[in-house]
Each structure stands twice: as C-alpha cells, then as structure tokens.
Enzyme design. Structure first.
Site, PDB file in Angstrom:
ATOM      1  N   ASN A   1       0.877  -1.169   0.000  1.00 42.25           N
ATOM      2  CA  ASN A   1       0.000   0.000   0.000  1.00 42.25           C
ATOM      3  C   ASN A   1       0.916   1.221   0.000  1.00 42.25           C
ATOM      4  O   ASN A   1       1.518   1.543   1.023  1.00 42.25           O
ATOM      5  CB  ASN A   1      -0.902  -0.022   1.242  1.00 42.25           C
ATOM      6  CG  ASN A   1      -1.762   1.229   1.347  1.00 42.25           C
ATOM      7  OD1 ASN A   1      -1.784   2.052   0.425  1.00 42.25           O
ATOM      8  ND2 ASN A   1      -2.451   1.382   2.457  1.00 42.25           N
TER       9      ASN A   1
ATOM     10  N   LYS B   1       0.125   4.216  -0.227  1.00 43.01           N
ATOM     11  CA  LYS B   1      -0.497   5.409   0.385  1.00 43.01           C
ATOM     12  C   LYS B   1      -0.231   6.627  -0.511  1.00 43.01           C
ATOM     13  O   LYS B   1      -0.157   6.472  -1.731  1.00 43.01           O
ATOM     14  CB  LYS B   1       0.001   5.603   1.821  1.00 43.01           C
ATOM     15  CG  LYS B   1      -0.165   4.314   2.645  1.00 43.01           C
ATOM     16  CD  LYS B   1       0.032   4.482   4.124  1.00 43.01           C
ATOM     17  CE  LYS B   1      -0.171   3.133   4.810  1.00 43.01           C
ATOM     18  NZ  LYS B   1      -0.124   3.216   6.277  1.00 43.01           N
TER      19      LYS B   1
ATOM     20  N   HIS C   1      -9.463   1.266   4.896  1.00 42.81           N
ATOM     21  CA  HIS C   1      -8.193   1.492   5.600  1.00 42.81           C
ATOM     22  C   HIS C   1      -8.441   2.437   6.778  1.00 42.81           C
ATOM     23  O   HIS C   1      -9.244   3.364   6.678  1.00 42.81           O
ATOM     24  CB  HIS C   1      -7.147   2.069   4.639  1.00 42.81           C
ATOM     25  CG  HIS C   1      -5.780   2.006   5.222  1.00 42.81           C
ATOM     26  ND1 HIS C   1      -5.338   2.918   6.153  1.00 42.81           N
ATOM     27  CD2 HIS C   1      -4.765   1.130   5.047  1.00 42.81           C
ATOM     28  CE1 HIS C   1      -4.108   2.593   6.518  1.00 42.81           C
ATOM     29  NE2 HIS C   1      -3.737   1.516   5.871  1.00 42.81           N
TER      30      HIS C   1
ATOM     31  N   GLU D   1      -6.820   4.822   7.857  1.00 45.81           N
ATOM     32  CA  GLU D   1      -6.595   6.241   7.541  1.00 45.81           C
ATOM     33  C   GLU D   1      -7.831   6.834   6.864  1.00 45.81           C
ATOM     34  O   GLU D   1      -8.175   8.000   7.073  1.00 45.81           O
ATOM     35  CB  GLU D   1      -5.334   6.379   6.672  1.00 45.81           C
ATOM     36  CG  GLU D   1      -4.088   6.089   7.508  1.00 45.81           C
ATOM     37  CD  GLU D   1      -2.920   5.490   6.754  1.00 45.81           C
ATOM     38  OE1 GLU D   1      -2.899   5.536   5.509  1.00 45.81           O
ATOM     39  OE2 GLU D   1      -2.027   4.921   7.423  1.00 45.81           O
TER      40      GLU D   1
ATOM     41  N   GLU E   1      -5.433  -4.798  10.390  1.00 43.05           N
ATOM     42  CA  GLU E   1      -4.394  -3.796  10.609  1.00 43.05           C
ATOM     43  C   GLU E   1      -4.654  -3.081  11.935  1.00 43.05           C
ATOM     44  O   GLU E   1      -5.423  -2.110  11.976  1.00 43.05           O
ATOM     45  CB  GLU E   1      -4.394  -2.772   9.470  1.00 43.05           C
ATOM     46  CG  GLU E   1      -4.121  -3.374   8.114  1.00 43.05           C
ATOM     47  CD  GLU E   1      -3.512  -2.349   7.156  1.00 43.05           C
ATOM     48  OE1 GLU E   1      -2.456  -2.661   6.597  1.00 43.05           O
ATOM     49  OE2 GLU E   1      -4.059  -1.253   6.997  1.00 43.05           O
TER      50      GLU E   1
ATOM     51  N   GLY F   1       2.600   2.211  10.788  1.00 53.59           N
ATOM     52  CA  GLY F   1       3.568   3.287  10.655  1.00 53.59           C
ATOM     53  C   GLY F   1       4.279   3.629  11.953  1.00 53.59           C
ATOM     54  O   GLY F   1       4.940   4.660  12.054  1.00 53.59           O
TER      55      GLY F   1
ATOM     56  N   SER G   1       3.442  -2.172  10.296  1.00 52.49           N
ATOM     57  CA  SER G   1       4.883  -2.284  10.520  1.00 52.49           C
ATOM     58  C   SER G   1       5.438  -3.670  10.195  1.00 52.49           C
ATOM     59  O   SER G   1       6.372  -4.132  10.837  1.00 52.49           O
ATOM     60  CB  SER G   1       5.255  -1.878  11.949  1.00 52.49           C
ATOM     61  OG  SER G   1       4.880  -0.530  12.186  1.00 52.49           O
TER      62      SER G   1
HETATM   63  P1  13P Z   1       3.087   0.305   7.575  1.00 53.56           P
HETATM   64  O1  13P Z   1       3.543  -1.001   6.984  1.00 53.56           O
HETATM   65  O2  13P Z   1       3.839   1.485   7.063  1.00 53.56           O
HETATM   66  O3  13P Z   1       2.982   0.242   9.063  1.00 53.56           O
HETATM   67  O4  13P Z   1       1.581   0.514   7.029  1.00 53.56           O
HETATM   68  C1  13P Z   1       0.691  -0.519   7.126  1.00 53.56           C
HETATM   69  C2  13P Z   1      -0.529  -0.152   6.383  1.00 53.56           C
HETATM   70  O5  13P Z   1      -1.268   0.735   6.765  1.00 53.56           O
HETATM   71  C3  13P Z   1      -0.798  -0.871   5.123  1.00 53.56           C
HETATM   72  O6  13P Z   1      -2.072  -0.585   4.655  1.00 53.56           O
END
Ligand code: 13P
Length: 251
Positions: free
Chosen positions: A9, A11, A96, A98, A168, A174, A214
């Site tokens: 992803n 982002k 997601h 976010e 997640e 992150g 992560s």
């Molecule tokens: P990270 O791997 O950067 O923690 O992000 C995970 C994520 O949100 C994947 O959709």
C-alpha cells in the site's frame, strides 16, 4: 484453498515517475523467481493505468486504495469503482484506518463501496482493526467483529467469497510497533471463527486474511508462519524493491 498474498500500500507516496520506476523495478526483480504468493501493488489513482501497463499481469496485480461510494455523476474529485476497473486494476483497498479516521468513512459508507467494487469485478481488500485504547480496554475483538459484520455480512456467500480481509491494528501502522506473531494469530483465528459462524467452514477457510502494521523483512517470516495469517498489507516497506522483495520472499 486460500491464497497467500503480499500487497503493498503505497499510500500518498511517489510521484508518477518514481512510482512507475518502483513498479518496473519490482517487475524485474520478480522475473524468473518462483514466488509462493500473489503480489499486489496499491498505487495512487494517478499511477494505476501506467503501472498496469508496465508490469507482468501474471506476477503483479494492481489495486486502487479507495473508490467512491456512488456509481457516477456530480461528485467532484471522486473516482468510481467502474473507473478503477477500466484501468485494468483488479483490486481495491477499502476501509483502511486512515480513510476511516481522516475521511470519516463509516461502516455504512464502506458497505456501499464494497458493493460497488464487487459489481465492477474488483476484489476488495477490506481493512479492519482496533485503535490502542480499544485493545487496552479489551474491546478489540468486538470492534473487529463489528467492522466486518456491519460492512460485509449482508453479502451473499458467493460475493463474500471474493473478499480479502486485512487486519491492521491501528497502533501498529507506521509506528514500528508490530503486533506480535501471537497477537496476529489470535485475532486472525478470531476473524476466521467469526466467518465460520456466518458463512461456514468452506468460505472461512478459503478467505485470505492479511496482516498489516509495521510488517517488514525482519518480521514477515514469523508473522506469515502462523496458520491464520495468509500474507501482509505492507505500507512503508513496500516503497522500495530492496525492502519489499524480502517480504514477498518470506513465503
Ligand atoms: P506500515 O507497513 O507502514 O505500518 O503501514 C501498514 C498499512 O497501513 C498498510 O495498509
């Protein structure tokens, strides 16, 4: 039997040129390799069509990171599921954390998005997961069950069987603070049990449940070795070939 999947992803990272170079680099790195999982790249909307053209579709699938909850019309700035599908993308990441947190996407909105994705033959990669306060107050199982049931449990068995889930935990995204293999397995087993109760053993056992938060080269093997962890949704570590390949090769 369910598939192993490693999905990146991206982002809101990479401009078109850098994103295309990353996709081509990964495509090169996968050439001649015997890979034991499906590989997916979740790119920004602006990159999808170019990335679809640039990669070997037998090796790399392409995902959008969102789609609209409306079919078409006067919704300035939105991108419909039909538009996504018309680029050659086969997947769409939905729900997601976010999107839920910053763009106020509710379970009801996400239900509409899932339905439109399926109507356009896109495979939803549907994200669920609790925030830290919910885990600390022992509400994480209830929250995850609620997120799944509110958005997905009106689907027919046939439609549900097209869904990929991604657990997640928000506190792991992150942050560098990965869920332990035990925490991931515990939640994934709970999710699968929830699916058994609703859709039965067959569908539950055929649903891929990815872990995200992560995940990277140093923990992927341990995470993926759990019986109910069928792959990863990878943020930061998907942004370079060097970091992403070892995650793919963890299978
Ligand atoms: P990270 O791997 O950067 O923690 O992000 C995970 C994520 O949100 C994947 O959709």
């Amino acid at each position: 039997m369910r598939k192993n999947i490693v999905a990146g992803n991206w982002k809101m990272n990479t401009n078109l040129q850098d994103g295309l170079a990353l996709a081509k680099g990964l495509n090169e790195a996968l050439k001649g390799k015997d890979i034991n999982c499906d590989v997916i790249l979740g790119t920004p909307f602006t990159h999808i069509a170019s990335v679809v053209d640039a990669v070997d579709a037998n090796k790399i699938g392409v995902a959008a990171q969102n789609c609209a909850d409306k079919v078409s019309g006067a919704y300035t700035g939105e991108v419909s599921a039909e538009m996504v599908a018309s680029t050659g993308a086969k997947y769409v990441i939905l729900g997601h954390s976010e999107r839920r947190a910053y763009y106020h996407e509710t379970p009801a909105i996400l239900k509409d998005k899932v339905n439109l994705a399926l109507a356009n033959n896109l495979t939803p990669i549907f994200c669920i997961g609790e925030v830290l306060a919910e885990r600390e107050s022992n509400k994480h199982f209830d929250i995850v069950k609620y997120q799944i049931s509110e958005s997905l449990f009106e689907l027919s068995a046939e439609d549900f069987s097209k869904i990929v889930l991604a657990y997640e935990p928000v506190w792991a995204i992150g942050t560098g603070k990965t869920a332990t293999a035990e925490q991931a397995q515990e939640m994934h087993a709970f999710i699968r049990k929830t699916l058994v109760e609703k859709y039965g053993e067959d569908i539950a056992n055929n649903t891929s449940i990815l872990y995200g938060g992560s995940a990277n080269a140093s923990n992927a093997k341990e995470l993926f070795s759990n019986p109910d962890v069928d792959g990863g949704l990878i943020g930061g570590a998907s942004l370079s070939v060097e970091n992403f390949m070892p995650v793919i090769e963890a299978f």
